[in-house]
Scaffold this motif. Structure first.
Motif, PDB file in Angstrom:
ATOM      1  N   LEU A   1       0.904  -1.331  -0.089  1.00 36.89           N
ATOM      2  CA  LEU A   1       0.096  -0.054   0.007  1.00 36.89           C
ATOM      3  C   LEU A   1       0.891   1.554  -0.037  1.00 36.89           C
ATOM      4  O   LEU A   1       1.954   1.154   0.436  1.00 36.89           O
ATOM      5  N   HIS A   2       0.091   2.490  -0.430  1.00 40.44           N
ATOM      6  CA  HIS A   2       0.801   3.667  -0.390  1.00 40.44           C
ATOM      7  C   HIS A   2       0.008   4.500   0.733  1.00 40.44           C
ATOM      8  O   HIS A   2      -1.314   4.676   0.499  1.00 40.44           O
ATOM      9  N   VAL A   3       0.812   5.006   1.617  1.00 36.24           N
ATOM     10  CA  VAL A   3      -0.066   5.632   2.650  1.00 36.24           C
ATOM     11  C   VAL A   3      -0.762   6.802   2.316  1.00 36.24           C
ATOM     12  O   VAL A   3      -2.054   7.127   2.503  1.00 36.24           O
ATOM     13  N   GLY A   4      -0.293   7.776   1.262  1.00 33.42           N
ATOM     14  CA  GLY A   4      -1.088   8.757   0.559  1.00 33.42           C
ATOM     15  C   GLY A   4      -2.215   8.522   0.036  1.00 33.42           C
ATOM     16  O   GLY A   4      -3.130   9.508  -0.242  1.00 33.42           O
TER      17      GLY A   4
ATOM     18  N   ARG B   1       3.040  15.466  -2.188  1.00 35.16           N
ATOM     19  CA  ARG B   1       2.537  14.132  -2.513  1.00 35.16           C
ATOM     20  C   ARG B   1       3.587  13.716  -3.497  1.00 35.16           C
ATOM     21  O   ARG B   1       4.509  14.224  -4.163  1.00 35.16           O
ATOM     22  N   ASN B   2       3.818  12.123  -3.404  1.00 36.93           N
ATOM     23  CA  ASN B   2       5.069  11.538  -4.096  1.00 36.93           C
ATOM     24  C   ASN B   2       4.946  10.071  -3.777  1.00 36.93           C
ATOM     25  O   ASN B   2       4.084   9.745  -2.870  1.00 36.93           O
ATOM     26  N   TRP B   3       5.521   9.143  -4.791  1.00 36.06           N
ATOM     27  CA  TRP B   3       5.475   7.848  -4.491  1.00 36.06           C
ATOM     28  C   TRP B   3       6.370   7.448  -3.282  1.00 36.06           C
ATOM     29  O   TRP B   3       6.048   6.466  -2.847  1.00 36.06           O
TER      30      TRP B   3
ATOM     31  N   HIS C   1       7.467  18.473  -6.963  1.00 43.69           N
ATOM     32  CA  HIS C   1       8.670  19.110  -6.765  1.00 43.69           C
ATOM     33  C   HIS C   1       8.496  20.661  -6.488  1.00 43.69           C
ATOM     34  O   HIS C   1       7.518  21.135  -7.138  1.00 43.69           O
ATOM     35  N   VAL C   2       9.226  21.269  -5.812  1.00 42.31           N
ATOM     36  CA  VAL C   2       9.129  22.736  -5.533  1.00 42.31           C
ATOM     37  C   VAL C   2       9.662  23.556  -6.295  1.00 42.31           C
ATOM     38  O   VAL C   2       9.388  24.502  -6.689  1.00 42.31           O
ATOM     39  N   GLU C   3      11.143  23.002  -6.876  1.00 40.34           N
ATOM     40  CA  GLU C   3      11.856  23.634  -7.939  1.00 40.34           C
ATOM     41  C   GLU C   3      11.110  23.697  -9.097  1.00 40.34           C
ATOM     42  O   GLU C   3      10.537  22.673  -9.723  1.00 40.34           O
ATOM     43  N   PRO C   4      10.707  24.902  -9.779  1.00 41.83           N
ATOM     44  CA  PRO C   4       9.972  25.056 -11.071  1.00 41.83           C
ATOM     45  C   PRO C   4      10.861  24.158 -12.084  1.00 41.83           C
ATOM     46  O   PRO C   4       9.741  23.434 -12.932  1.00 41.83           O
ATOM     47  N   GLU C   5      11.888  24.360 -12.324  1.00 38.61           N
ATOM     48  CA  GLU C   5      12.573  23.571 -13.315  1.00 38.61           C
ATOM     49  C   GLU C   5      12.453  21.956 -13.177  1.00 38.61           C
ATOM     50  O   GLU C   5      11.782  21.155 -14.159  1.00 38.61           O
ATOM     51  N   LEU C   6      12.300  21.500 -12.107  1.00 38.22           N
ATOM     52  CA  LEU C   6      11.802  19.993 -11.824  1.00 38.22           C
ATOM     53  C   LEU C   6      10.615  19.689 -11.944  1.00 38.22           C
ATOM     54  O   LEU C   6      10.043  18.735 -12.675  1.00 38.22           O
ATOM     55  N   ARG C   7       9.623  20.618 -11.552  1.00 39.88           N
ATOM     56  CA  ARG C   7       8.320  20.255 -11.534  1.00 39.88           C
ATOM     57  C   ARG C   7       7.891  20.380 -13.029  1.00 39.88           C
ATOM     58  O   ARG C   7       7.016  19.634 -13.497  1.00 39.88           O
TER      59      ARG C   7
ATOM     60  N   PRO D   1       2.208  14.711 -13.860  1.00 40.95           N
ATOM     61  CA  PRO D   1       2.377  14.095 -12.495  1.00 40.95           C
ATOM     62  C   PRO D   1       2.443  15.222 -11.596  1.00 40.95           C
ATOM     63  O   PRO D   1       2.149  14.893 -10.280  1.00 40.95           O
ATOM     64  N   SER D   2       2.773  16.379 -11.971  1.00 47.64           N
ATOM     65  CA  SER D   2       2.812  17.400 -10.891  1.00 47.64           C
ATOM     66  C   SER D   2       1.363  18.149 -10.583  1.00 47.64           C
ATOM     67  O   SER D   2       1.220  18.697  -9.648  1.00 47.64           O
TER      68      SER D   2
END
Length: 571
Positions: A99-102, A140-142, A425-431, A454-455
Motif C-alpha cells: 500500500l501507499h499511505v497517501g 505528494r510523491n510515490w 517538486h518545489v523547484e520550477p525546473e523539476l516540476r 504528474p505535478s
C-alpha cells in the motif's frame, strides 16, 4: 545533549541550535561533535559546513518543516509501545499486501490507515508492505524521491505516526515491511554532498548519481545505509524491508553491501527475538540474491519476481508489447510456475541479450510474485488496473502458486481508481520537466504516452482508493473470491508448498486452458471467452470463480473465463 555529524573533508563545521551558531570539534574518522546544554526532544538544529548551509542532519530523525527546514531532535524512547507480545511474521506461508499511505485512504495518513486494518484482517493477509515514507519534496510523491532517509514524512504523520501504525498492525496480528531506497536519493533537498563522499562521480541509474559503496570514504557511507536499515527494524519494530532496485547498487567490493546488511540484520533478529526479512527488488534473475550467506549467496530472504507477473499478465490480458513478448503464450506461464523464472539464461528480446540463471533448488517462498504492484500499474500512462474478469483468473493462479503472493491495495475488490505517477517538486525546473522525464524513461515500451501531468494535484487525488466501491455487488463479490482463495491457501498445505519441483503444469496446445497440479489438487483455468473441456477427472470441487464445472466422461467442462480448484477422484 551531544550532536554529531560526519564531515571528513570539512575544515570547519558549525551547529545552528537554540538561536545561535556553535563551533563543533573535530574527532576521529571525520566526525564532528558539540555538546549543548538544554537541547532535547523537539529541539530544532542544522549544520553549516565550511560556512555553507544551514543543512539538515544527514541522519535527521525528524524534519517537522519538510526537507528544506531544520532537523529536530527525536528520542525514540519517548514512544510507548503496546506490542510486547509480538513475535513477528515469517515470510514462509505469508501473503503480502502493498500500500501507499497517501492514497490508501482519503486522508492519506497513518492514522487513517489504522482505521482500515479490520479490512486487512478479514482479508487474512500476513504482512503489509508500505511504500517509502522518507521525506520528499512537496505534499505528494510515490516516495522514491526521498531524502533525509532516517526521518518519516510529516504529511503521513511523522515518526510517531509510523510507530502507531506498526503498533496497531501488530495488535491486529499483521507484520509490517517498509520499502526503502538505497540506490539513489531524490534530486530535490538532497544535502548529503557538502558533508562527505556519499556519491560516486557517475550516474548510477536513470534516477540519479551512484551511491559511493566502494570508493574512498565508502566505509562510513555503507554504515550510513546499514544503520538506517537497523533503525527501522529496531526502533520502529518493523518486520522487514523491501530494498528498491538493488541492481542499481554499484558495489565492486569483495563483499557486497547486501551480504553485509544481511549479516547485520541476522544478528539483530537474534537480539530482538523475532524473524526479520529482507526482500530485494532485483532485475538480475540471479539466484545468489536469495541464497544464504553460508552458501555463498547475498542472504536476502526473498526477491520480487517480475517474470511471474509478466507471464500472468500476458495470460489474462493478451498484451504482448514492451517487455511482454517473451511471456506471451501459456508455455511461458507453465515455465515460471514450475521453474520460478522464465529468463534463466534464455534470450530476452526486450534486453537484446541472454539473461538470468536457473533457480534450481530455490524454494518458491523466496520469490515474491504479484498480479499487480505499484510499478506495473503506475508505469502505465493511465495507471490503469486489471478488470475484474482478469483479476479472478490471475488471483486464482497467484494465490495457489508456490510463491509468496503479494496484492496491491484495492486489487482485492477490483478498484477502478487508477494508480498514476505523481510528484510535487518545489523547484520550477523539476516540476515542469517531470512529465517529459517520465515519458523519456518509458520510451520503447510500446505505449502511446498520454499520461496526465504528474505535478498536478488532480493526478494524485484520482489515485486515492474509493472505498465506497465495496458497496457494489461486483466489487464485493471479487473481495469474497480473494478472501476464499487466501483462506483455502492457508487451510490446505498443498497450496503453500514452496517446492517448485513438485508443481506440474499442463497447457492446452491451442492456448485456451491450463492445469496446475499442487499435490493431488488441480487448479484448472479456462482463459478462453467460450466454455472449454479440460481433461481433468471429476472429483470434489473446493472452490470455483464462477458456476461449478460440469463433469463429463472426458474431463471438466468449465464456463468461459473461469477457474476451479478441485481434488480429482483417483482413477
Amino acid at each position: 545533549m551531544i550532536f554529531e555529524v560526519w564531515a571528513p573533508r570539512a575544515t570547519a563545521v558549525e551547529l545552528d541550535v537554540l538561536g545561535g551558531r556553535r563551533p563543533m570539534s573535530a574527532g576521529a574518522g571525520g566526525w564532528w561533535s558539540a555538546e549543548v546544554a538544554g537541547a532535547g526532544h523537539g529541539t530544532r538544529y542544522a549544520f553549516l559546513v565550511d560556512g555553507d548551509g544551514p543543512y539538515p542532519d544527514p541522519r535527521s530523525r525528524r524534519q517537522p518543516e519538510g526537507i528544506f527546514g531544520p532537523s529536530a531532535v527525536y528520542e525514540h524512547a519517548r514512544f510507548t509501545w503496546s506490542d510486547h507480545d509480538w513475535r513477528g511474521r515469517d515470510l514462509r506461508g505469508a501473503v503480502i499486501y502493498e500500500l501507499h499511505v497517501g492514497t490508501f485512504t482519503a486522508e492519506g495518513t497513518f492514522e487513517a490507515a489504522i482505521e482500515r486494518l479490520p479490512h486487512l484482517v478479514e482479508l487474512c493477509v500476513d504482512l503489509v508492505e508500505v511504500m517509502p515514507v522518507a521525506p520528499v519534496p512537496g505534499g505528494r510523491n510515490w516516495g522514491y524521491d526521498g531524502v533525509d532517509l532516517y526521518a518519516v514524512n510529516e504529511t503521513y504523520g511523522g515518526p510517531d505516526g509510523l510507530k502507531s501504525f506498526v503498533d496497531a498492525c501488530h495488535r491486529a496480528g499483521i507484520g509490517v515491511i517498509l520499502d526503502v531506497v538505497y540506490n539513489h536519493l531524490g534530486p530535490s533537498g538532497n544535502f548529503l554532498r557538502p558533508f562527505g563522499p556519499y556519491f560516486s562521480d557517475f550516474k548510477g541509474s536513470y534516477w540519479g548519481d551512484a551511491v559511493n559503496l566502494d570508493g574512498p570514504g565508502s566505509d562510513e557511507v555503507r554504515r550510513y545505509f546499514i544503520g538506517n536499515a537497523v533503525q527501522w527494524l529496531r526502533d520502529y519494530h518493523l518486520d522487514g524491508l523491501r530494498l528498491d532496485a538493488v541492481h542499481a547498487l554499484h558495489d565492486r567490493r569483495s563483499r557486497h553491501l547486501l551480504a553485509e546488511l544481511s549479516e547485520e540484520v541476522d544478528a539483530l533478529a537474534c537480539s530482538v527475538g523475532r524473524p526479520l526479512s529482507l526482500i530485494a527488488e532485483s532485475d538480475l534473475n540471479d539466484p545468489r540474491m536469495v541464497r544464504p550467506l553460508e552458501a555463498g549467496g547475498l542472504g536476502m530472504t526473498a526477491q520480487w519476481n517480475d517474470d511471474v507477473h509478466h507471464a500472468l499478465h500476458c495470460a489474462v490480458t493478451g498484451e504482448s508489447h514492451g517487455y511482454y513478448p517473451d511471456f506471451a503464450g501459456l508455455a511461458a506461464l507453465a515455465k515460471v510456475l514450475t521453474s520460478g523464472v522464465f529468463h534463466d539464461g534464455s534470450y530476452s528480446s526486450f534486453r537484446g541479450r541472454t539473461h538470468g540463471r536457473p533457480f534450481t533448488g530455490v524454494p518458491g517462498h523466496r520469490l515474491v510474485a504479484c498480479l499487480q504492484n505499484h510499478d506495473q500499474i503506475g508505469n502505465r500512462p493511465q495507471g490503469d488496473r486489471l478488470p475484474i474478469p482478469a483479476l479472478k483468473l490471475g488471483a486464482g493462479l497467484l494465490l495457489t502458486s508456490p510463491f509468496t503472493p503479494m496484492l496491491f491495495m484495492g486489487e482485492e475488490w477490483g478498484a477502478r481508481t487508477p494508480f498514476l505517477f505523481f510528484s510535487d517538486h518545489v523547484e520550477p525546473e523539476l516540476r515542469e520537466s517531470e512529465a517529459v522525464r517520465r515519458e523519456r524513461e518509458f520510451d520503447g515500451f510500446g505505449y502511446t504516452w498520454d499520461a496526465p501531468d504528474p505535478s498536478e494535484e488532480e493526478t494524485f487525488l484520482r489515485s486515492k482508493l474509493d472505498w465506497d466501491e465495496l458497496k457494489e455487488e461486483a466489487h464485493w463479490s471479487l473481495l469474497c473470491w480473494y478472501r476464499d482463495l487466501i483462506a483455502l491457501r492457508k487451510a490446505l498445505p498443498e497450496l503453500s508448498d514452496p517446492r517448485l519441483d513438485r508443481v506440474r503444469v499442463e497447457v492446452d496446445p491451442q492456448g485456451k486452458w491450463l492445469v496446475m497440479w499442487r499435490g493431488e489438487l488441480a487448479v484448472t483455468v479456462n482463459f478462453a471467452e467460450e466454455p472449454a473441456l479440460v481433461p481433468v477427472a471429476a472429483g470434489t470441487v473446493l472452490l470455483s470463480s464462477d458456476e461449478p464445472p460440469t463433469p463429463t466422461q472426458t474431463g471438466l467442462h468449465l464456463p468461459a473465463q473461469s477457474m476451479t480448484i478441485s481434488r480429482p477422484t483417483p482413477q
